[in-house]
Motif scaffolding. Structure first.
Motif, short mmCIF file in Angstrom:
data_model
loop_
_atom_site.label_atom_id
_atom_site.label_comp_id
_atom_site.label_asym_id
_atom_site.label_seq_id
_atom_site.Cartn_x
_atom_site.Cartn_y
_atom_site.Cartn_z
N ARG A 38 0.83 -1.21 0.00
CA ARG A 38 0.00 0.00 0.00
C ARG A 38 0.87 1.26 0.00
O ARG A 38 0.62 2.20 -0.74
CB ARG A 38 -0.90 -0.02 1.25
CG ARG A 38 -1.71 1.22 1.46
CD ARG A 38 -2.81 1.33 0.43
NE ARG A 38 -3.71 2.43 0.74
CZ ARG A 38 -4.75 2.76 0.01
NH1 ARG A 38 -5.03 2.08 -1.10
NH2 ARG A 38 -5.52 3.76 0.34
N LEU A 42 1.17 4.22 -2.79
CA LEU A 42 0.96 5.65 -2.53
C LEU A 42 2.21 6.47 -2.80
O LEU A 42 2.15 7.54 -3.37
CB LEU A 42 0.53 5.86 -1.07
CG LEU A 42 -0.87 5.39 -0.65
CD1 LEU A 42 -1.06 5.58 0.84
CD2 LEU A 42 -1.94 6.15 -1.41
N TYR A 50 0.10 12.82 -5.64
CA TYR A 50 0.03 13.30 -4.26
C TYR A 50 0.96 14.49 -4.03
O TYR A 50 0.66 15.37 -3.24
CB TYR A 50 0.31 12.16 -3.28
CG TYR A 50 -0.85 11.22 -3.17
CD1 TYR A 50 -2.07 11.65 -2.62
CD2 TYR A 50 -0.78 9.91 -3.62
CE1 TYR A 50 -3.15 10.80 -2.54
CE2 TYR A 50 -1.86 9.05 -3.54
CZ TYR A 50 -3.05 9.51 -2.99
OH TYR A 50 -4.13 8.67 -2.90
N ALA A 51 2.08 14.50 -4.74
CA ALA A 51 2.99 15.65 -4.60
C ALA A 51 2.29 16.91 -5.11
O ALA A 51 2.36 17.98 -4.50
CB ALA A 51 4.27 15.40 -5.38
N GLN A 53 -0.95 17.37 -5.28
CA GLN A 53 -2.03 17.64 -4.32
C GLN A 53 -1.49 18.38 -3.09
O GLN A 53 -2.10 19.33 -2.60
CB GLN A 53 -2.65 16.30 -3.92
CG GLN A 53 -3.74 16.41 -2.86
CD GLN A 53 -4.92 17.19 -3.37
OE1 GLN A 53 -5.28 17.10 -4.53
NE2 GLN A 53 -5.53 17.98 -2.50
N SER A 54 -0.33 17.95 -2.66
CA SER A 54 0.26 18.56 -1.47
C SER A 54 0.66 20.01 -1.74
O SER A 54 0.47 20.89 -0.90
CB SER A 54 1.48 17.73 -1.05
OG SER A 54 2.39 18.51 -0.34
N ASN A 57 -2.34 22.20 -1.81
CA ASN A 57 -2.80 22.46 -0.44
C ASN A 57 -2.20 23.71 0.14
O ASN A 57 -2.86 24.50 0.77
CB ASN A 57 -2.36 21.30 0.46
CG ASN A 57 -3.48 20.35 0.76
OD1 ASN A 57 -4.63 20.63 0.47
ND2 ASN A 57 -3.15 19.21 1.33
N TRP B 240 -11.71 14.35 5.30
CA TRP B 240 -10.53 15.24 5.38
C TRP B 240 -9.30 14.52 5.91
O TRP B 240 -8.24 14.55 5.30
CB TRP B 240 -10.88 16.44 6.26
CG TRP B 240 -9.73 17.32 6.62
CD1 TRP B 240 -8.96 17.25 7.73
CD2 TRP B 240 -9.20 18.41 5.84
NE1 TRP B 240 -8.00 18.23 7.72
CE2 TRP B 240 -8.12 18.95 6.57
CE3 TRP B 240 -9.54 18.97 4.60
CZ2 TRP B 240 -7.38 20.02 6.10
CZ3 TRP B 240 -8.79 20.04 4.15
CH2 TRP B 240 -7.74 20.55 4.88
N GLN B 244 -6.03 13.91 3.66
CA GLN B 244 -4.79 14.60 4.02
C GLN B 244 -3.69 13.62 4.39
O GLN B 244 -2.52 13.85 4.08
CB GLN B 244 -5.04 15.59 5.17
CG GLN B 244 -5.97 16.74 4.82
CD GLN B 244 -5.50 17.55 3.63
OE1 GLN B 244 -4.32 17.61 3.31
NE2 GLN B 244 -6.43 18.18 2.93
N LYS B 246 -3.37 10.53 3.27
CA LYS B 246 -2.89 9.89 2.04
C LYS B 246 -2.00 10.85 1.24
O LYS B 246 -0.99 10.45 0.66
CB LYS B 246 -4.07 9.43 1.18
CG LYS B 246 -4.62 8.08 1.63
CD LYS B 246 -5.95 7.77 1.01
CE LYS B 246 -5.85 7.44 -0.47
NZ LYS B 246 -7.20 7.14 -1.02
N THR B 247 -2.42 12.13 1.22
CA THR B 247 -1.61 13.13 0.51
C THR B 247 -0.23 13.24 1.16
O THR B 247 0.79 13.31 0.46
CB THR B 247 -2.31 14.49 0.54
OG1 THR B 247 -3.62 14.34 0.02
CG2 THR B 247 -1.56 15.51 -0.28
#
Lengths: 630, 382
Positions: A38, A42, A50-51, A53-54, A57, B240, B244, B246-247
């Motif tokens: 897993r 990820l 995800y990078a 997405q981060s 943010n 949320w 977050q 997972k991110t």
């Protein structure tokens, strides 16, 4: 207690156990591998998603407010600048319990009752979501440190370094330069999309005066930057990439001269009144004083209710800009202009004289129109009063007669050519136009015909005639230039680009008529019988002028005007208009002192001080030029 | 002498053990490989916690204090003789149940749950006692029976497990309740619970999940399951945390963003970053490499625990050691699985890494028992 021990098969139990441990180990390894898989999925397979997405943010675009343009007088004296100040503000949306937070802040910094009151008022106002609401301005170093130490307890509390507008000269220029203040609900709701963008980093907007008039020039263009914020939106770091620098607002250079302004301000002292001085050559406003005044700095960060009420409810009306909004009867100050018009229109000539018995009576009417000298002497100005004497000694009887002869239409034309009854077009908002009556005006405003008696009032600058001090100064400047009208202006240059105002129709008269009227105006000051002869004492140059006294209350037929008995607020206004030097006019001045009585004793000396100050400045400048040249 | 020779012939391993003088470590009941693994985990956990707490030394200091207490408790427990533990088991168990009943009536708590008992300023969670009391009680009960257990014994075992589990579920604390039940069931598994029972139970759970969903689970518990299945549906609300975390994990990549450089955790996007979701911080800052190191350390502890259980001298010790070890793995798996979005969000801390005092002390007392078992002197057969 339980089953007998001898029946237990220890080795079998151990075998079962060992077998089960094997199975458990397999399960442990299997599940651990599934966790690793897993994380691999990820962190390695979907890493890019995800990078991104981060980053999304944490990185936000924030607008950077531009620096507001500065305002200088003509000598480079700063009239409005920006001073760094630390502001304590609260983002209400991020505070879980406002009362607790405010109570905590109260222990850390001093919060006056006025601060709290203003803060709660601002909270009520409409604002953008997550906009910080200022609580205290001008934190000192110690307070900033105390807040920084307690930051973890102060969710939603921000200390921001801001540039705050400052007016170093305070009340000296409150009305003309004006002030900025927080963008109000009403202003915000009237914003276009474009304005929303331009004001995205700014909380303030010009409210009155030049700050309002030149708002779009002074504001500048907002910049943008990428910032790293935490989950609660607090900005933690400014990122280098993608920055668009803000464009600072443009600087204004005024025609205004701080020393002249101060002279006018001090000369008026604690009296209510106005002084306007205009540079004859350019139409630039050299001084524009309205007293009493107030400190515009109070408004920048939000004036307290108490202070505001004090200013707003004062009988002396400090917030009221008398120079542009004060509308006063001009009284005798109109006489040179009307006399000039009468000469030009050949209604009278320079040889025309009247016999002044001290009053005027319209043909076929009973009513007496008394000269201002009546209360002292019943003999008037003598039997051979010509236009020169009528101006020099301010003979009312002559002008009653002249007004009757000219009639309203011709008088209106003359006054209109000098800008009466019209906005001067000065670059300060909310100027009033005054009133320069005409037949048409009376019909539409009052529904009445024009009566000859009305003309007499207009000829004396009374009745329905209303002028602002700026209009009078502009009229005087037009006289001084022999009819060349220029729009009065405060701003000389925007970012060193000179502003040339649009030309206006000139007031036309023959040069011999100008000479004649100028001479009379000179002798108002410089002859023994002139109404303002008191101000010529010790003058090294010649000036020209005209006094005026404007009635505040109508004096009924047959009543005596008793200055002493009248309430102070009902006394006459004292006026003076004039220019100097007489030979080559450079400065035109209009002075009005409310309820001061006589123009010659109250208003004219102020004009003399203005002239003196101007001449001295000229001298100094010449000396400097000489010194620099040799 | 002849007695010894006879003994040696019959029990060669034991004789070997008896002949050699006991090592110092063994005499003070410390299992060195296990201790090293625990110390490594502790150190690693503190490093991560410093970053996860927003570099707040307060949390790290507090955690260090808890660890000092926990290690002292572990050494103390390691000195206890196992027969004593077996003898006290019923009282420990019944006392724990009594405290749980007290919690239900006099407990204090937060967020709608009542989990704490206050005794003159000192607060503690009685459910922590049951984490050890339940496996001890079950191991005691089963070790005194003929194994593998018969049906009636399985039923009695389930009753022993169910009483505290249900009491804790009433607090409500679903996560702890399930973990305590698991610790008891693991004993049953090691005792040789027939496979048929296990598959039967599994089938029952699958079939019984519908009435469970309808009538037993609280709304917030259902919400957690729904959120797990589709976290993207409620980005700012229930989903949320998962999104977050997972991110944070995903953006860490293979090598991580570096210690103290995790943007998700340092900028507070990650909720509960220093408690239940701390592995997301680790994964973000140390990457997959850091995660593998952590998993390896945990597996070392588990492997050592299973070895101790295999070498244990009697059934009670075996069952207890096996249960403590496997329950530890369950904690690890449930927490990591939860943060990685594989399991529902139940409040389970990451053992020895998450900030939090009582759970660390309980865990270390469990390892104390494990050390007691691993270093026990050979008993002379009566």
């Amino acid at each position: 207690m339980s089953e007998p021990l001898h029946l237990k098969d220890y080795s079998r139990e151990a075998r079962i156990f060992a077998y089960r441990v094997m199975i458990a180990a397999v399960v442990v390894v299997g599940l651990s591998l599934s966790l690793v898989a897993r994380f691999y999925n990820l962190q390695v397979v979907k890493y890019r998603d995800y990078a991104t997405q981060s980053d999304r943010n944490r990185v936000h675009v924030q607008s950077v407010p531009p620096t507001r343009g500065l305002i200088y007088d003509r000598n480079g004296v700063l009239l409005a600048d920006n001073r760094p100040s630390y502001t304590l503000s609260i983002v209400k949306e991020r505070v879980s319990d406002l009362d607790t937070t405010v109570a905590l802040l109260q222990e850390l910094v001093t919060l006056s009752a006025a601060d709290m009151e203003n803060f709660h008022e601002r909270l009520q106002q409409r604002r953008r979501p997550f906009e910080a609401v200022p609580l205290r301005y001008e934190l000192n170093e110690e307070e900033i440190a105390r807040i920084a130490v307690n930051e973890y307890r102060l969710e939603g509390v921000e200390v921001e370094a801001q540039l705050v507008r400052r007016y170093p000269l305070g009340k000296l220029l409150a009305h003309s330069v004006g002030y900025v203040g927080r963008i109000s609900d009403r202003e915000l709701s009237g914003f276009s999309e474009e304005q929303y963008r331009r004001y995205s980093g700014t909380h303030i907007i010009g409210k009155i005066g030049l700050e309002k008039q030149y708002e779009s020039v002074l504001l500048g263009e907002a910049g943008f930057q990428n910032v790293e914020t935490n989950a609660r939106g607090r900005v933690l770091r400014v990122l280098e990439r993608g920055r668009i620098d803000p464009q600072p607002g443009k600087n204004l250079v005024l025609h205004l001269d701080t020393e002249l302004q101060r002279m006018g301000f001090e000369a008026l002292g604690d009296r209510r009144g106005a002084v306007v001085a205009i540079d004859v050559a350019s139409g630039g406003v050299l001084a524009i004083v309205s007293t009493p005044s107030y400190d515009p700095n109070l408004f920048v960060t939000g004036i307290s209710y108490k202070n505001y009420r004090q200013l707003n409810e004062s009988l002396d009306l400090p917030l009221f800009d008398r120079t542009l909004q004060g509308q006063y009867p001009p009284g005798s100050t109109l006489k040179p202009m009307l006399g000039l018009g009468a000469l030009q229109q050949n209604i009278i000539d320079t040889k025309f004289t009247i016999n002044d018995p001290g009053f005027y009576r319209l043909p076929g009417e009973e009513r007496l129109y008394r000269d201002w000298t009546w209360k002292k002497t019943k003999s008037g100005h003598g039997s051979h009063v010509d236009l020169y004497i009528a101006i020099q000694q301010s003979c009312d009887t002559f002008f009653y007669d002249l007004a009757y002869r000219m009639g309203i239409d011709r008088m209106h034309a003359v006054g209109a050519a000098f800008g009466l009854g019209q906005h001067t077009g000065v670059d300060i908002p909310s100027e009033r136009a005054g009133n320069w009556p005409s037949r048409q005006w009376k019909r539409s405003a009052r529904g009445l015909h024009w009566f000859p008696g009305d003309s007499l009032n207009v000829g004396l600058g009374q009745g329905d005639v209303l002028t602002t001090p700026l209009q009078l100064a502009a009229m005087t400047a037009t006289l001084a230039t022999r009819g060349e009208r220029r729009r009065p202006r405060l701003v000389k240059a925007v970012d060193s680009v000179e502003i040339v105002p649009r030309a206006l129709d000139n007031a036309i008269a023959d040069s011999r008529h100008w000479d004649y009227v100028f001479n009379a105006m000179k002798d108002v000051v410089h002859s023994a019988r002139g109404t303002a002869q008191g101000i010529s004492r010790g003058a090294t140059y010649k000036m020209a002028g005209k006094t005026g006294t404007a009635q505040v209350v109508g004096i009924k037929q047959g009543e005596y005007y008793d200055e002493e008995a009248l309430d102070e607020r009902q006394r006459d206004h004292a006026l003076f208009v004039g220019f100097a030097p007489y030979e080559t006019p450079k400065i035109a001045v209009a002075v009005i002192v409310e309820n001061a009585g006589s123009g010659s004793t109250q208003a004219a000396p102020i004009a003399r001080k203005m002239f003196d100050a101007y001449m001295e400045l000229e001298q100094r400048q010449l000396a400097r030029l000489d010194g620099g040249g040799s | 002498m002849s007695l010894a020779g006879d003994f040696r012939r019959r029990m060669p391993e034991a004789s070997h053990d008896l002949r050699r003088p006991l090592s110092l470590w063994r005499r003070v009941h410390v299992d060195v490989p296990l201790l090293l693994a625990l110390l490594a985990l502790t150190a690693y956990g503190l490093v991560v916690l410093y970053s996860a707490s927003g570099q707040n030394p307060y949390y790290v200091k507090r955690q260090v204090v808890f660890f000092v207490i926990a290690y002292m408790m572990m050494f103390a427990v390691a000195q206890v003789r196992l027969q004593m533990l077996e003898r006290w088991a019923p009282w420990l168990y019944l006392g724990g149940i009594g405290l749980l009943l007290l919690v239900l009536y006099f407990g204090t708590g937060a967020k709608g749950a009542q989990r704490w008992l206050s005794l003159g300023g000192f607060r503690f969670q009685p459910s922590e006692i049951l984490k050890l009391a339940v496996p001890i009680a079950v191991a005691t009960y089963l070790s005194q029976r003929l194994l593998p257990p018969r049906f009636s014994q399985v039923v009695w075992t389930l009753v022993i497990i169910a009483v505290p589990a249900l009491l804790i579920m009433r607090q409500p604390d679903l996560g702890t309740s399930l973990l305590i039940a698991a610790s008891g069931l693991i004993v049953l598994f090691f005792a040789g619970l027939p496979w048929g029972y296990m598959f039967g139970a599994l089938a029952t759970v699958v079939l019984g999940s519908w009435p469970m969903w309808q009538f037993v689970l609280h709304d917030y518990q259902k919400q957690r399951i729904i959120t797990l299945l589709n976290p993207e549906a409620d980005k700012l609300g229930a989903g949320w945390n998962i999104i977050q975390s997972k991110t944070a994990i995903g953006s860490g990549g293979l090598h991580g963003k570096g210690w103290l450089n995790g943007t998700q955790s340092q900028l507070d996007f990650l909720p509960e970053g220093h408690t239940d979701f701390i592995i997301a911080v680790l994964a973000e800052e140390f990457g997959l490499v850091g995660v593998l190191v952590l998993v390896a350390l945990y597996l070392w502890v588990i492997a050592r625990g299973l070895m101790i259980s295999l070498k244990a001298q009697d059934t009670f010790s075996r069952l207890l050691a096996g249960s403590i070890t496997l329950t530890f793995f369950v904690y690890v798996f449930v927490n990591i699985g939860m943060v990685a979005g594989m399991l529902p969000v139940v409040g389970v801390p990451l053992p020895l890494v998450s900030h939090g005092g009582t759970s660390i002390v309980t865990l270390m007392m469990g390892f104390g028992i494990l050390m007691a078992i691993g270093t026990e002197r050979r008993r002379v057969v009566r």
